[in-house]
Every structure is written in C-alpha cells, then in structure tokens.
Motif scaffolding. Structure first.
Motif, PDB file in Angstrom:
ATOM      1  N   TRP A 126       0.544   3.293  43.648  1.00 34.89           N
ATOM      2  CA  TRP A 126       1.258   4.236  44.254  1.00 34.89           C
ATOM      3  C   TRP A 126       2.223   4.845  43.344  1.00 34.89           C
ATOM      4  O   TRP A 126       3.114   3.927  42.778  1.00 34.89           O
TER       5      TRP A 126
ATOM      6  N   VAL B 125       5.994   6.980  43.398  1.00 33.15           N
ATOM      7  CA  VAL B 125       6.892   7.349  44.413  1.00 33.15           C
ATOM      8  C   VAL B 125       8.258   7.888  43.537  1.00 33.15           C
ATOM      9  O   VAL B 125       8.905   7.230  42.842  1.00 33.15           O
TER      10      VAL B 125
ATOM     11  N   LYS C 226      -2.264   9.343  45.053  1.00 28.16           N
ATOM     12  CA  LYS C 226      -1.427   8.263  45.473  1.00 28.16           C
ATOM     13  C   LYS C 226      -0.167   8.640  44.830  1.00 28.16           C
ATOM     14  O   LYS C 226       0.376   7.708  44.292  1.00 28.16           O
TER      15      LYS C 226
ATOM     16  N   LEU D 110       3.650  10.393  46.171  1.00 29.01           N
ATOM     17  CA  LEU D 110       4.492  11.042  47.134  1.00 29.01           C
ATOM     18  C   LEU D 110       5.108  12.311  46.639  1.00 29.01           C
ATOM     19  O   LEU D 110       5.278  12.584  45.349  1.00 29.01           O
TER      20      LEU D 110
ATOM     21  N   GLN E  23      14.036   7.891  48.618  1.00 24.20           N
ATOM     22  CA  GLN E  23      12.364   7.599  48.185  1.00 24.20           C
ATOM     23  C   GLN E  23      12.314   6.164  48.007  1.00 24.20           C
ATOM     24  O   GLN E  23      11.007   5.694  48.116  1.00 24.20           O
TER      25      GLN E  23
ATOM     26  N   HIS F  79      10.752   4.532  51.134  1.00 24.51           N
ATOM     27  CA  HIS F  79       9.497   4.877  51.238  1.00 24.51           C
ATOM     28  C   HIS F  79       8.685   4.015  50.243  1.00 24.51           C
ATOM     29  O   HIS F  79       7.586   3.390  50.581  1.00 24.51           O
ATOM     30  N   ALA F  80       9.199   3.694  49.080  1.00 22.71           N
ATOM     31  CA  ALA F  80       8.426   2.782  47.869  1.00 22.71           C
ATOM     32  C   ALA F  80       8.122   1.536  48.496  1.00 22.71           C
ATOM     33  O   ALA F  80       6.969   0.932  48.595  1.00 22.71           O
TER      34      ALA F  80
ATOM     35  N   ILE G 239       5.697   1.325  51.571  1.00 17.76           N
ATOM     36  CA  ILE G 239       4.358   1.378  51.149  1.00 17.76           C
ATOM     37  C   ILE G 239       3.909   0.093  50.314  1.00 17.76           C
ATOM     38  O   ILE G 239       3.044  -0.517  50.773  1.00 17.76           O
TER      39      ILE G 239
ATOM     40  N   THR H  87       3.436  -0.498  43.935  1.00 20.56           N
ATOM     41  CA  THR H  87       4.236   0.873  43.947  1.00 20.56           C
ATOM     42  C   THR H  87       5.092   0.854  42.873  1.00 20.56           C
ATOM     43  O   THR H  87       6.007  -0.122  42.637  1.00 20.56           O
TER      44      THR H  87
ATOM     45  N   ALA I 294       8.235   3.268  41.705  1.00 17.56           N
ATOM     46  CA  ALA I 294       9.137   4.201  42.060  1.00 17.56           C
ATOM     47  C   ALA I 294      10.344   4.450  41.182  1.00 17.56           C
ATOM     48  O   ALA I 294      10.896   3.556  40.383  1.00 17.56           O
TER      49      ALA I 294
END
Length: 369
Positions: A96, A98, A135, A137, A146, A149-150, A153, A166, A168
């Motif tokens: 992911w 971010v 994937k 954001l 953010q 959120h990272a 996730i 993830t 970020a």
C-alpha cells in the motif's frame, strides 16, 4: 543488513546525532559505494530514470497550466523525484502507498494515471477515484493525518495474515505534528509493517527546517518510538531504493516499522500560492541545483553508455506533449460540479449534509432563491 546495522547505532544513541547519511552515488553520478548498489540491471535503472523524467515533465507542465489560469493551486515536485520514485519501485506489487500531497512520482509509478492527478488539481472530486486494485490512498492535504491511516492499514494486514507492507509519506514540517508522533508510537507498539518516509525538503512551507524543529535529523525522531531510523540522501535514486527495499522486506518478515529521512530540497515553491523569494535566497537554490536527482542519474546512465543528451531532450519533449494532451482531456470534461462536493466524503450522506444537498438541488431547479 543495511537498515539493521544503521539502526543499531541509532537506537544506541550514536548514529542519530552524527549526521551520517546513506549515499551510494555522488552528485556527478559516480558510484561511491559499489557494494551497496541494489541488484537491478542498468536497463531497470534506465526505466526508473524515465519515470523520474515523466514526473519532471508532468510537473513542469502543471506549473505552466496553473500560471495560465487553467489549473487550481498546485504543489510542485521538482527536485524530489528520487525520493518518490525510488521507494515506489522498491515496494512489492501488493503493498500500500499512503501519500501526503507531494508524491507525484510515487503515484505515477504505483499505477495512478496522470489524468487522475490533473483532475484532482483541477478541482474535480473524481481525481481521488483510483482504479480497482490500485493500492494507493487519495491525496492528503491535512498535515500528518494520513499516517494514522497508514498504520491502521498495516495493522489490518497483520490481523488478516497478509504480508502487505504500507509505505507512507510526510514532509519535514509534518514531523512536528502530534499525528506523526502518535502514528510512530502506535506502529512501534504493535510492530506494524509500515515504512515512514519523511521528504525533508528543508522547508515547512515558509519556515526553514532549523526553525521548526531542534532535532539534528528527522531520522532520530524514530528513537523515541523505539523503531529503526535512517538518514538517506534523498536525491540519490540508488540510496532511496536500497534503504526502502531493506525496510520493506524487514517489515514483511515481521521486523516492524522503519523511519526513512529523505534529505532533499524543494527547488520550486511550496505551492503555486507561495512566493519562496520572501523566505530564502536565490543563492541557496542555486547551490542545490547541482544535486538534482535527474542530473545525477542521467550522468550515470550516459557514463554506462545507456543514454545520451539527445535522447534525454527528446524524451522530455515527448513527455511534455503527453502531459498537455492529458490535461486537454481533463478540460474537455468541463468545470467541476458543485454537487460533487456533497457526494464523495461519506459512503452515506449524514442528515445535515443531505439537507444542504437537497436545498442546493432545489436552488438549481428554481424552487428556492
């Protein structure tokens, strides 16, 4: 292992204050640490250079369009391409991303098409709608939010038994926010598979780095959270790829989070609403220009016999034309619709938002003044 060795010093309280920086390639594109060069073929490095070139060309075109009044406020990326493309290339396919709001190179490399990016800065809410399976954001303008959120996730990946990591992003000014400290602390406590990348471009909007934190490095801010931290030359594509690759694989194998400080420079303004001449000298910008990540990588590729100045100029022109064509597609869709402001914040509109939306619809229909 690179990160672990470097981290050992940081955690013991030595490396964090020495200013020691991971650098593999010097400003002239000459490899100084051959044993640390990541195991990619020269052709692969050429493709990553082209990704940085697309970022630069699309960025330059966006600035031109904004100055023509055809785009809203825009956040330039010039000078920070290696800090964006290097980490994006080091991620796994299912990892992911971010972002904050200055990660154009990372967005493009991770599957976000340029049209979506231009739609966003054009003021079209659909610019935050990414393809299924990508994937990434949406852009996060509120500073630091953010990172929560990272971490969430990353923790979800752990709970679900997935091996996703993830990555970020945040800027140097964002490291002074509570969100940053909370996210690092939470990630450390729960051993979340997340890599935090601080794009230290030396300015938190108009505030010089030395006036917004007393920390000697941003990397040392990892120490309080009990997680690894490393200071990296953010204009060195080799170093950014190597550090992120190590951190991502460490996280994937259960080693937990890492903080990477990408030491770079914002050659342009903070945004197109900013006038950097009011808070920094032109001589400072000129001093950083020879460290340009594209200049360094181009010199390396030419030395390897893989590239030339003629090919470079032609590619930049090609990418510039492509970017302009993409923006014309954005303009062809018309001005952003006011009703879109109501539609994309919540899965289901709360009562007070729906009430405002219905009143707006009635206004359009001429039923209310």
């Amino acid at each position: 292992m690179l990160i672990q060795d470097y981290t050992a010093e940081l955690i013991r309280g030595y490396g964090a204050l020495t200013g020691r920086m991971l650098r593999i390639m010097d400003e002239n594109g000459v490899v100084q640490e051959p044993d640390l060069v990541p195991a990619l073929q020269d052709e692969q490095w050429l493709e990553l250079y082209k990704a940085m070139m697309l970022t630069r060309a699309a960025d330059d075109k966006a600035l031109q369009l904004q100055r023509q009044g055809r785009m809203l406020t825009y956040a330039p990326n010039t000078g920070q391409e290696a800090a964006q493309v290097g980490p994006a290339a080091a991620m796994g396919k299912n990892d992911w991303l971010v972002p904050a709001f200055r990660e154009l190179g990372a967005w493009l490399h991770r599957g976000i098409d340029l049209k979506s990016v231009y739609l966003y800065w054009y003021g079209n809410e659909f610019g935050s709608h990414f393809p299924e399976g990508v994937k990434v954001l949406p852009i996060a303008v509120p500073i630091g939010t953010q990172l929560h959120h990272a971490v969430g996730i990353a923790m979800a990946s752990n709970i679900k038994g997935e091996d996703d990591v993830t990555v970020a992003y945040i800027g140097d000014g964002g490291t002074s926010t509570g969100d940053f400290s909370e996210a690092l602390n939470f990630a450390g406590v729960f051993n979340a598979p997340v890599v935090f990348i601080v794009q230290n471009n030396q300015y938190a909007i108009s505030v010089a780095r030395g006036k917004q934190t007393k920390a000697v490095t941003m990397a040392q801010k990892a120490v309080a959270a009990g997680i690894p931290g490393i200071l990296v030359d953010g204009n060195d594509l080799f170093a950014m790829y190597a550090a992120t690759k190590e951190a991502v694989e460490r996280a994937r194998s259960g080693g937990g989070p890492t903080l990477i400080e990408a030491y770079t420079y914002r050659l342009g303004a903070h945004t197109t609403s900013d006038d950097p001449t009011k808070y920094r000298e032109d001589s400072e910008v000129e001093e950083w220009k020879p460290r340009d990540p594209l200049r360094r990588m181009k010199a390396y590729l030419i030395r390897q016999g893989l590239w030339s100045e003629e090919q470079d100029a032609a590619l930049y022109e090609q990418y510039g034309a492509y970017a302009l064509d993409v923006f014309r597609q954005v303009e062809a869709e018309g001005e952003p619709k006011v009703e879109d402001l109501f539609k994309y914040t919540y899965k289901e509109m709360p009562a007070h938002i729906r009430e405002q939306y219905e009143e707006y619809v009635q206004y359009l229909e001429g039923k209310v003044d």
